[in-house]
Design a protein around this motif. Structure first.
Motif, PDB file in Angstrom:
ATOM      1  N   LEU A  24       0.833  -1.203   0.000  1.00 15.39           N
ATOM      2  CA  LEU A  24       0.000   0.000   0.000  1.00 15.39           C
ATOM      3  C   LEU A  24       0.869   1.254   0.000  1.00 15.39           C
ATOM      4  O   LEU A  24       0.602   2.207  -0.730  1.00 15.39           O
ATOM      5  N   ALA A  25       1.912   1.239   0.837  1.00 15.19           N
ATOM      6  CA  ALA A  25       2.802   2.402   0.936  1.00 15.19           C
ATOM      7  C   ALA A  25       3.510   2.683  -0.386  1.00 15.19           C
ATOM      8  O   ALA A  25       3.745   3.842  -0.743  1.00 15.19           O
ATOM      9  N   ASP A  26       3.850   1.636  -1.115  1.00 10.42           N
ATOM     10  CA  ASP A  26       4.465   1.825  -2.437  1.00 10.42           C
ATOM     11  C   ASP A  26       3.495   2.536  -3.380  1.00 10.42           C
ATOM     12  O   ASP A  26       3.907   3.380  -4.190  1.00 10.42           O
ATOM     13  N   ASP A  27       2.210   2.208  -3.273  1.00  6.92           N
ATOM     14  CA  ASP A  27       1.198   2.892  -4.087  1.00  6.92           C
ATOM     15  C   ASP A  27       1.044   4.350  -3.646  1.00  6.92           C
ATOM     16  O   ASP A  27       0.909   5.248  -4.485  1.00  6.92           O
ATOM     17  N   TRP A  28       1.056   4.577  -2.331  1.00  7.70           N
ATOM     18  CA  TRP A  28       0.943   5.954  -1.835  1.00  7.70           C
ATOM     19  C   TRP A  28       2.100   6.800  -2.341  1.00  7.70           C
ATOM     20  O   TRP A  28       1.924   7.977  -2.652  1.00  7.70           O
ATOM     21  N   GLY A  67       8.277  10.393   0.543  1.00  5.28           N
ATOM     22  CA  GLY A  67       9.157   9.236   0.680  1.00  5.28           C
ATOM     23  C   GLY A  67       8.502   8.028   1.320  1.00  5.28           C
ATOM     24  O   GLY A  67       9.160   7.250   2.030  1.00  5.28           O
ATOM     25  N   PHE A  68       7.204   7.836   1.068  1.00  2.00           N
ATOM     26  CA  PHE A  68       6.485   6.729   1.701  1.00  2.00           C
ATOM     27  C   PHE A  68       7.065   5.352   1.362  1.00  2.00           C
ATOM     28  O   PHE A  68       6.919   4.412   2.133  1.00  2.00           O
ATOM     29  N   GLU A  69       7.717   5.243   0.202  1.00  2.00           N
ATOM     30  CA  GLU A  69       8.305   3.953  -0.175  1.00  2.00           C
ATOM     31  C   GLU A  69       9.472   3.584   0.734  1.00  2.00           C
ATOM     32  O   GLU A  69       9.863   2.404   0.817  1.00  2.00           O
ATOM     33  N   ARG A  70      10.000   4.573   1.452  1.00  2.00           N
ATOM     34  CA  ARG A  70      11.105   4.324   2.383  1.00  2.00           C
ATOM     35  C   ARG A  70      10.651   4.350   3.841  1.00  2.00           C
ATOM     36  O   ARG A  70      11.020   3.476   4.623  1.00  2.00           O
ATOM     37  N   ASN A  71       9.861   5.359   4.204  1.00  2.00           N
ATOM     38  CA  ASN A  71       9.506   5.508   5.614  1.00  2.00           C
ATOM     39  C   ASN A  71       8.180   4.861   5.993  1.00  2.00           C
ATOM     40  O   ASN A  71       7.836   4.783   7.178  1.00  2.00           O
ATOM     41  N   ARG A  72       7.416   4.409   4.998  1.00  2.00           N
ATOM     42  CA  ARG A  72       6.129   3.739   5.234  1.00  2.00           C
ATOM     43  C   ARG A  72       5.163   4.592   6.053  1.00  2.00           C
ATOM     44  O   ARG A  72       4.264   4.079   6.711  1.00  2.00           O
ATOM     45  N   GLY A  73       5.394   5.906   6.035  1.00  2.05           N
ATOM     46  CA  GLY A  73       4.503   6.813   6.749  1.00  2.05           C
ATOM     47  C   GLY A  73       4.887   7.082   8.184  1.00  2.05           C
ATOM     48  O   GLY A  73       4.210   7.839   8.883  1.00  2.05           O
ATOM     49  N   TYR A  74       5.965   6.464   8.649  1.00  2.61           N
ATOM     50  CA  TYR A  74       6.402   6.700  10.027  1.00  2.61           C
ATOM     51  C   TYR A  74       7.113   8.060  10.130  1.00  2.61           C
ATOM     52  O   TYR A  74       7.507   8.636   9.117  1.00  2.61           O
TER      53      TYR A  74
END
Length: 215
Positions: free
Chosen positions: A166-170, A178-185
């Motif tokens: 999901l984060a890769d899509d975001w 940078g959601f593909e790296r931090n996953r939203g954290y």
């Protein structure tokens, strides 16, 4: 680097079934493990997974998802969904997280994941959180359960891989964070991006720094 040993890994994984074995000794047969991914993230849904594994199934390198590389998690994801008696992953979306709070939203997700299994368990092992699954299902919460129980570890992998995808899509929609790296954290990269670009529709409005920004 320590050389990988299949025999040592089999023994390690076998030890992860100690909680399941104890529950089976008490007469329960179908045991589900439940875990979540994304509870501490600042964005997006929290994903909760439930998994029922065959008794003492050996899954090479099975462990807490946080201890595994992305490639190993992906490989185990495929093996788990192929071998599981039943599995289910559910999403609790941002609106419900902001309405209920993340703790209650995660509890709801755990209940929905178990209810969504094709085969209903008679016992559930959860990672840390105490959950009432109803009169017909007994449960036990285990602190650090994703590192101590095979079933919870499997659920942690299903939840983590599902949410990472999901984060890769975001990241494609909102590349500036940078959601593909931090996953939203709340990494420095992510927090700096919020300061620079503001928040996006994926950010949870009850989590800081967005909560403070909206005030």
């Amino acid at each position: 680097m320590k050389k990988f040993s299949v025999e040592a890994d089999k023994e390690r994984v076998q030890n992860l079934y100690k909680f399941e074995s104890k529950v089976r000794a008490d007469g329960f047969k179908l045991i589900a493990g439940v875990d979540e991914a994304g509870r501490g993230s600042l964005v997006g849904a929290v994903v909760v997974a439930a998994v029922i594994l065959p008794e003492n199934l050996y899954l090479e390198r099975l462990d807490d998802s946080k201890k595994l590389s992305a490639n190993v998690r992906e490989a185990l994801y495929d093996k788990i969904i192929s071998a599981a008696i039943s599995y289910k992953a559910v999403r609790v979306e941002i609106e419900e997280i902001d309405e209920l709070n993340i703790y209650q939203a995660t509890l709801e997700g755990m209940k929905r994941a178990v209810a969504g299994l094709d085969v209903q368990p008679d016992f559930v092992l959860t990672d840390a959180m105490k959950v009432d699954f109803g009169e017909k299902i007994q449960s036990q919460s285990i602190i650090h359960g994703d590192a101590l129980s095979a079933s919870i570890a499997a659920a942690s992998i299903i939840a983590k891989v599902t949410r990472d995808r999901l984060a890769d899509d975001w990241a494609l929609t909102y590349p500036q964070y940078g959601f593909e790296r931090n996953r939203g954290y709340g990494t420095k990269e992510h927090l700096d991006a919020i300061k620079k670009f503001g928040h996006c529709p994926l950010h949870r409005k009850t989590f800081n720094p967005v909560k403070s920004m909206l005030k």
